[in-house]
Design an enzyme around this catalytic site. Structure first.
Site, mmCIF file in Angstrom:
data_model
loop_
_atom_site.group_PDB
_atom_site.id
_atom_site.type_symbol
_atom_site.label_atom_id
_atom_site.label_comp_id
_atom_site.label_asym_id
_atom_site.label_seq_id
_atom_site.Cartn_x
_atom_site.Cartn_y
_atom_site.Cartn_z
ATOM 1 N N GLU A 29 0.886 -1.147 0.044
ATOM 2 C CA GLU A 29 0.063 0.097 -0.111
ATOM 3 C C GLU A 29 0.831 1.352 0.067
ATOM 4 O O GLU A 29 1.443 1.562 1.009
ATOM 5 C CB GLU A 29 -0.883 -0.127 1.172
ATOM 6 C CG GLU A 29 -1.776 -1.090 1.378
ATOM 7 C CD GLU A 29 -2.930 -0.993 0.343
ATOM 8 O OE1 GLU A 29 -3.083 -0.049 -0.452
ATOM 9 O OE2 GLU A 29 -3.793 -2.035 0.098
ATOM 10 N N CYS A 38 -2.389 8.920 2.376
ATOM 11 C CA CYS A 38 -2.027 8.273 0.899
ATOM 12 C C CYS A 38 -3.469 8.829 0.197
ATOM 13 O O CYS A 38 -3.303 8.878 -1.048
ATOM 14 C CB CYS A 38 -1.998 6.839 1.111
ATOM 15 S SG CYS A 38 -3.360 6.055 2.039
#
Length: 514
Positions: free
Chosen positions: A266, A300
């Site tokens: 990720e 993110c």
């Protein structure tokens, strides 16, 4: 604002902590130094943690291997019940842990509490999984044979998390891994080690009460050389789940791939929102602003690019300048503030560098970007969120700067032009379009639309429900965590065939005279 530190006592945190936990037992070297955790809120030390040695790591691996042998045999619903109890304990400590996350990381108290709620939610989700993970049965081409597919725990799961979500990402991985029958080893960010230690202090009572073997949940705080690199290269850990920068993820993927292990990555996002002529600007405004400045741009899923049709461009610019001028910046523990600090002065320097590059390559700073000074900003980590008019082909626009910089981009023509602009970056995590036009919305979600792992209509890029699989494509790494069928990443797949006839038909009709 005076900040009460009562939450540290409630979480059983002391000035100095050992760096390794086997679930309820702590140990570790005191000879290789320690990490000092400084709050970006006020620059003060919260406490320090001894770094684990390579010997500490090897000892921990042995403990987790032994635990896996026993844990995998526990029925999945019983594993789920343990996770349920952990979720209940997190409910009791939500306020204290949320305050620690806000103070150690710098996100707002609302976001800190929300992050702990995500942990609680993933526990609930995992409990449901413990009774619903299924395989498949398929028809065999051979008579009197049964063929089916089942899933077994993969074994040891290594979890490497980043500072911006210092507790939630661990839970996304560890709780699902636990109900799958796996054991986990968590290496938290060295920037937020106390949040990790607090999680294990909270969980310890539950593990003791249920007589859980040491090693089902483990924690190790240490340097890359002593812990990170050995973990990634260790063939005894079949799955590495790593959250962080694309640069870090590429290294992890290369090392894990070389040993034919699995990596769940990720990584970075360079997320865009598209505003078409059919946008409801009143609806879009809060999604844009929160997406751009929430967690001071350190998600993110932060909105980094705003792609606006030329017909509404000036209206949008005026709206954003007004909204940014009203942002309240200060200690995140004051719920009246919208924006807290960046994690440290290195992050501040990175933001300043990006703004300088943008200015040199044709960008125009419309507002913000200043480093704030004064007593309430004494940590040196507070900045004003920035808006920069830019062009989509500027290299700095195609990079991810982990800071509150929103690039304002203009497009003309139809929605396909905006989608092409959005997709023209190496990252592919989250994306969004605001429109009341059904054709535009469906185009954005179609095979010719957004190339991101997350694509939203009339919702911003930031924030995701745990029920859906979370992750992205391209340089974002391709991993999926949390909801949907992401549990399969933590298990190994097995196809089984049972012959209940009195004959043994061979493949392709081959026969032996025996």
């Amino acid at each position: 604002m005076t900040i009460s530190m009562d939450f540290l006592k409630e979480l059983n945190l002391t000035n100095q902590s050992l760096g390794v936990c086997t679930g309820t037992q702590w140990y570790g070297s005191k000879a290789v130094g320690s990490y000092e955790s400084f709050s970006p809120v006020d620059g003060k030390s919260i406490g320090s943690v001894y770094k684990a040695s390579r010997e500490d790591y090897e000892k921990l691996i042995g403990i987790t291997q032994k635990a896996f042998v026993e844990w995998r045999k526990v029925p999945a619903p019983k594993r789920g019940d343990l996770v349920r109890q952990i979720g209940d304990k997190l409910r009791e400590k939500k306020t204290a842990l949320g305050k620690l996350v806000a103070y150690e990381m710098g996100k707002s108290l609302q976001e800190g509490l929300g992050e702990v709620q995500e942990m609680i939610d993933i526990c609930d989700f995992s409990v449901g999984l413990s009774r619903s993970m299924t395989g498949s049965t398929m028809f065999s081409e051979r008579p009197n044979h049964r063929m089916y597919e089942q899933w077994h725990p993969v074994g040891l799961v290594g979890i490497i998390s980043a500072f911006n979500f210092p507790v939630a990402v661990w839970s996304w991985n560890s709780m699902i891994a636990a109900v799958c029958g796996d054991v986990s080893i968590w290496k938290p960010s060295e920037k937020t080690p106390l949040s990790a230690i607090a999680c294990f202090n909270i969980m310890a009572e539950v593990l003791k009460a249920n007589n859980i073997p040491e090693g089902v949940f483990t924690l190790i705080v240490g340097d890359i050389a002593a812990v990170g690199e050995p973990m990634v290269a260790d063939r005894r850990i079949p799955l590495i789940s790593a959250t962080g920068s694309t640069r870090m993820g590429k290294k992890v993927g290369e090392v894990v791939g070389a040993r034919l292990g699995r990596s769940l990555l990720e990584l970075g996002g360079n997320n865009a929102i598209i505003l078409t002529p059919d946008t409801d600007l009143k609806l879009a405004a809060p999604g844009i602003v929160f997406g751009a400045v929430g967690t001071c741009g350190q998600r993110c899923t932060t909105t980094r690019r705003l792609i606006v049709h030329e017909s509404i461009y000036e209206n949008v610019k005026t709206m954003l300048l007004k909204a940014f001028s009203g942002l309240r910046i200060g200690t995140p523990l004051d719920q009246n503030n919208h924006v807290g600090p960046l994690i440290d002065k290195d992050a501040v320097a990175a933001m300043q560098h990006a703004l300088e590059v943008a200015a040199k390559t044709g960008g125009k700073l419309l507002t913000g970007g200043e480093v704030l000074t004064g007593e309430q900003y004494s940590s040196g980590c507070y900045v004003k969120p920035a808006i920069v008019e830019a062009k989509a082909d500027m290299e700095i626009v195609k990079e991810e700067t982990f800071a509150p910089i929103l690039y304002l981009l203009r497009y003309s023509g139809d929605v396909e032009a905006a989608i092409a602009m959005q997709n023209d970056v190496t990252q592919g995590l989250s994306s969004s379009i605001f429109t009341n036009n059904l054709r535009e919305a469906e185009t954005f979600l179609s095979v010719t639309g957004s190339d991101c792992g997350i694509a939203n209509v009339n919702i911003g890029t930031s924030g995701a429900e745990i029920g859906g699989a979370f992750g992205g494509e391209k340089d974002t790494g391709g991993g999926r965590e949390s909801g949907s069928d992401a549990w399969r990443a933590y298990m190994r797949r097995q196809t089984n065939t049972i012959n209940y006839s009195r004959e043994l038909p061979l493949a392709q009709g081959i026969k032996f005279d025996i």
